[in-house]
Design a protein around this motif. Structure first.
Motif, PDB file in Angstrom:
ATOM      1  N   GLU A  34      -4.831   3.555  -7.070  1.00 40.08           N
ATOM      2  CA  GLU A  34      -5.197   3.948  -8.440  1.00 40.08           C
ATOM      3  C   GLU A  34      -6.719   4.034  -8.598  1.00 40.08           C
ATOM      4  N   LEU A  35      -7.362   3.039  -8.014  1.00 38.76           N
ATOM      5  CA  LEU A  35      -8.821   2.990  -8.101  1.00 38.76           C
ATOM      6  C   LEU A  35      -9.447   4.240  -7.459  1.00 38.76           C
ATOM      7  N   GLN A  36      -8.946   4.583  -6.250  1.00 42.14           N
ATOM      8  CA  GLN A  36      -9.474   5.757  -5.554  1.00 42.14           C
ATOM      9  C   GLN A  36      -9.140   7.041  -6.306  1.00 42.14           C
ATOM     10  N   SER A  37      -7.961   7.076  -6.934  1.00 37.48           N
ATOM     11  CA  SER A  37      -7.592   8.261  -7.724  1.00 37.48           C
ATOM     12  C   SER A  37      -8.553   8.429  -8.895  1.00 37.48           C
ATOM     13  N   LEU A  38      -8.891   7.281  -9.476  1.00 37.02           N
ATOM     14  CA  LEU A  38      -9.844   7.300 -10.579  1.00 37.02           C
ATOM     15  C   LEU A  38     -11.204   7.818 -10.099  1.00 37.02           C
ATOM     16  N   SER A  47      -9.592  10.392  -0.744  1.00 36.92           N
ATOM     17  CA  SER A  47      -8.291  10.925  -0.307  1.00 36.92           C
ATOM     18  C   SER A  47      -7.836  10.247   0.977  1.00 36.92           C
ATOM     19  N   ASN A  48      -8.768  10.120   1.904  1.00 41.34           N
ATOM     20  CA  ASN A  48      -8.434   9.459   3.167  1.00 41.34           C
ATOM     21  C   ASN A  48      -7.974   8.027   2.936  1.00 41.34           C
ATOM     22  N   LEU A  49      -8.696   7.351   2.027  1.00 41.21           N
ATOM     23  CA  LEU A  49      -8.333   5.962   1.717  1.00 41.21           C
ATOM     24  C   LEU A  49      -6.943   5.899   1.100  1.00 41.21           C
ATOM     25  N   ILE A  50      -6.675   6.802   0.162  1.00 42.53           N
ATOM     26  CA  ILE A  50      -5.358   6.835  -0.488  1.00 42.53           C
ATOM     27  C   ILE A  50      -4.257   7.014   0.558  1.00 42.53           C
ATOM     28  N   GLN A  51      -4.533   7.972   1.464  1.00 42.76           N
ATOM     29  CA  GLN A  51      -3.558   8.224   2.527  1.00 42.76           C
ATOM     30  C   GLN A  51      -3.322   6.965   3.363  1.00 42.76           C
ATOM     31  N   LYS A  52      -4.448   6.287   3.669  1.00 40.24           N
ATOM     32  CA  LYS A  52      -4.372   5.067   4.471  1.00 40.24           C
ATOM     33  C   LYS A  52      -3.562   3.977   3.741  1.00 40.24           C
ATOM     34  N   TYR A  53      -3.895   3.808   2.453  1.00 41.67           N
ATOM     35  CA  TYR A  53      -3.200   2.773   1.659  1.00 41.67           C
ATOM     36  C   TYR A  53      -1.720   3.074   1.550  1.00 41.67           C
ATOM     37  N   GLU A  54      -1.412   4.363   1.357  1.00 47.45           N
ATOM     38  CA  GLU A  54       0.009   4.728   1.209  1.00 47.45           C
ATOM     39  C   GLU A  54       0.791   4.480   2.496  1.00 47.45           C
ATOM     40  N   GLU A  55       0.098   4.702   3.618  1.00 48.44           N
ATOM     41  CA  GLU A  55       0.723   4.415   4.909  1.00 48.44           C
ATOM     42  C   GLU A  55       0.941   2.904   5.067  1.00 48.44           C
ATOM     43  N   GLN A  56      -0.077   2.168   4.638  1.00 46.53           N
ATOM     44  CA  GLN A  56       0.017   0.703   4.730  1.00 46.53           C
ATOM     45  C   GLN A  56       1.163   0.173   3.874  1.00 46.53           C
ATOM     46  N   GLN A  57       1.403   0.870   2.763  1.00 47.19           N
ATOM     47  CA  GLN A  57       2.478   0.419   1.862  1.00 47.19           C
ATOM     48  C   GLN A  57       3.862   0.443   2.557  1.00 47.19           C
ATOM     49  N   ASN A  58       3.956   1.278   3.582  1.00 42.39           N
ATOM     50  CA  ASN A  58       5.224   1.325   4.326  1.00 42.39           C
ATOM     51  C   ASN A  58       5.450   0.084   5.196  1.00 42.39           C
ATOM     52  N   ASN A  59       4.360  -0.617   5.431  1.00 48.08           N
ATOM     53  CA  ASN A  59       4.471  -1.773   6.321  1.00 48.08           C
ATOM     54  C   ASN A  59       4.134  -3.096   5.645  1.00 48.08           C
ATOM     55  N   VAL A  60       4.287  -3.145   4.345  1.00 49.30           N
ATOM     56  CA  VAL A  60       3.931  -4.398   3.656  1.00 49.30           C
ATOM     57  C   VAL A  60       5.005  -5.456   3.830  1.00 49.30           C
ATOM     58  N   ARG A  61       4.551  -6.731   3.709  1.00 51.16           N
ATOM     59  CA  ARG A  61       5.519  -7.810   3.881  1.00 51.16           C
ATOM     60  C   ARG A  61       6.125  -8.252   2.545  1.00 51.16           C
ATOM     61  N   ASN A  62       5.366  -8.015   1.454  1.00 50.17           N
ATOM     62  CA  ASN A  62       5.898  -8.430   0.150  1.00 50.17           C
ATOM     63  C   ASN A  62       5.405  -7.513  -0.968  1.00 50.17           C
ATOM     64  N   ARG A 102       3.607  -8.294  -3.512  1.00 52.79           N
ATOM     65  CA  ARG A 102       2.228  -8.549  -3.909  1.00 52.79           C
ATOM     66  C   ARG A 102       1.267  -7.647  -3.124  1.00 52.79           C
ATOM     67  N   GLU A 103       1.539  -7.553  -1.814  1.00 53.30           N
ATOM     68  CA  GLU A 103       0.724  -6.681  -0.983  1.00 53.30           C
ATOM     69  C   GLU A 103       0.873  -5.204  -1.404  1.00 53.30           C
ATOM     70  N   PHE A 104       2.132  -4.846  -1.711  1.00 52.38           N
ATOM     71  CA  PHE A 104       2.412  -3.482  -2.147  1.00 52.38           C
ATOM     72  C   PHE A 104       1.652  -3.148  -3.429  1.00 52.38           C
ATOM     73  N   ASP A 105       1.709  -4.099  -4.386  1.00 54.12           N
ATOM     74  CA  ASP A 105       1.023  -3.895  -5.665  1.00 54.12           C
ATOM     75  C   ASP A 105      -0.487  -3.822  -5.495  1.00 54.12           C
ATOM     76  N   ALA A 106      -1.001  -4.670  -4.594  1.00 52.78           N
ATOM     77  CA  ALA A 106      -2.454  -4.658  -4.358  1.00 52.78           C
ATOM     78  C   ALA A 106      -2.891  -3.290  -3.838  1.00 52.78           C
ATOM     79  N   LEU A 107      -2.071  -2.736  -2.916  1.00 57.15           N
ATOM     80  CA  LEU A 107      -2.384  -1.411  -2.373  1.00 57.15           C
ATOM     81  C   LEU A 107      -2.258  -0.334  -3.458  1.00 57.15           C
TER      82      LEU A 107
END
Ligand SMILES: [Zn+2]
Length: 257
Positions: free
Chosen positions: A102-106, A75-90, A92-97
């Motif tokens: 998805e992986l953590q949700s799984l 959950s913490n990781l998901i939260q972190k990734y979602e926050e990072q998604q707000n600051n992506v440059r492209n 590709r980075e957004f999709d990677a996050l």
């Protein structure tokens, strides 16, 4: 300090009498001692089983707590990734996050599944523990009853047994070791547990084979140990037949029709 033949025979007869009495005492107790032993083993088995179940419960609870922790991490990781998604440059980075999320949700789903399974196992273990405890307390009652019975029976014969034990030790000392060993062997082979018998009505008191008159005379003389030619039992005495004949066999004729 060697015993004479009459002394030896005397000791053997005593030994046989004592052992027969002990046999009788044991017979009264019957299968009780064995039953008590079996129940004790059975109960020990239940205790071991419940211990194992309890260990399983501990392990399962540990598993649940581990999974819960890893869910928190995810959950913490998901939260972190979602926050990072707000600051992506492209993208590709957004999709990677997104993939990471998805992986953590799984991971969380898998953990939830494992927790559910562990909880089900815990429930069934608890049922098994309860059932085993139920059987155990039933058997414990049986054991207590049998132990009480045995205690009563044993206490009834305790004094007698102690005396017999002492008498036996005394008698054994008067019998040569080799003879004692054959006595024991004879006894263990005989169904009636008799190794030393008397001649009764001209027959061996152990196997009922006829003992010839000449041998009966020799037995009475007590100059040597004589064994039954048929079964090998030691023939210590010749019982007087008079006693049997003393009984009035004839019924008054007058009363007969
Ligand atoms: Zn015999």
């Amino acid at each position: 300090m060697e015993s004479t033949i009459p002394q030896t025979l005397d000791a053997l007869v005593k030994l046989q009498t004592i052992d027969s009495k002990v046999d009788e005492i044991i017979k009264v107790r019957g299968a009780l001692p064995e039953e008590v032993g079996d129940l004790e083993d059975e109960l020990a088995g239940y205790i071991t089983r419940v211990e194992k179940y309890n260990q399983d419960l501990t392990d399962l609870n540990q598993e649940i707590s581990d999974k819960k922790n890893s869910m928190k991490d995810s959950s913490n990781l998901i939260q972190k990734y979602e926050e990072q998604q707000n600051n992506v440059r492209n993208n590709r980075e957004f999709d990677a996050l997104t993939k990471e999320v998805e992986l953590q949700s799984l991971e969380i789903q898998i953990s939830e599944k494992r927790i559910k399974e562990a909880e089900e196992k815990i429930e069934s273990k608890k049922v098994e523990i309860e059932e085993t405890d139920g059987i155990r307390s039933e058997r414990q009652k049986d054991l207590d009853t049998k132990k009480d019975e045995l205690k009563i029976l044993s206490s009834e014969s305790e004094e007698e047994e102690a005396k017999l034990k002492k008498d036996r030790e005394r008698a054994v000392k008067k019998v040569e070791e080799r003879l004692y060993n054959s006595y024991e062997k004879l006894r263990s082979n005989a169904r009636n547990r008799l190794a030393v018998v008397s001649v009764k009505r001209a027959a061996c008191g152990g196997c009922f084979a006829i003992v010839p008159p000449q041998r009966q005379v020799e037995i009475k003389e007590k100059k040597k140990l004589i064994v039954c030619e048929h079964c090998g039992r030691i023939l210590a005495n010749v019982d007087a037949v008079i006693e049997v004949e003393k009984k009035p066999k004839r019924t008054p004729r007058k009363k007969k029709a």
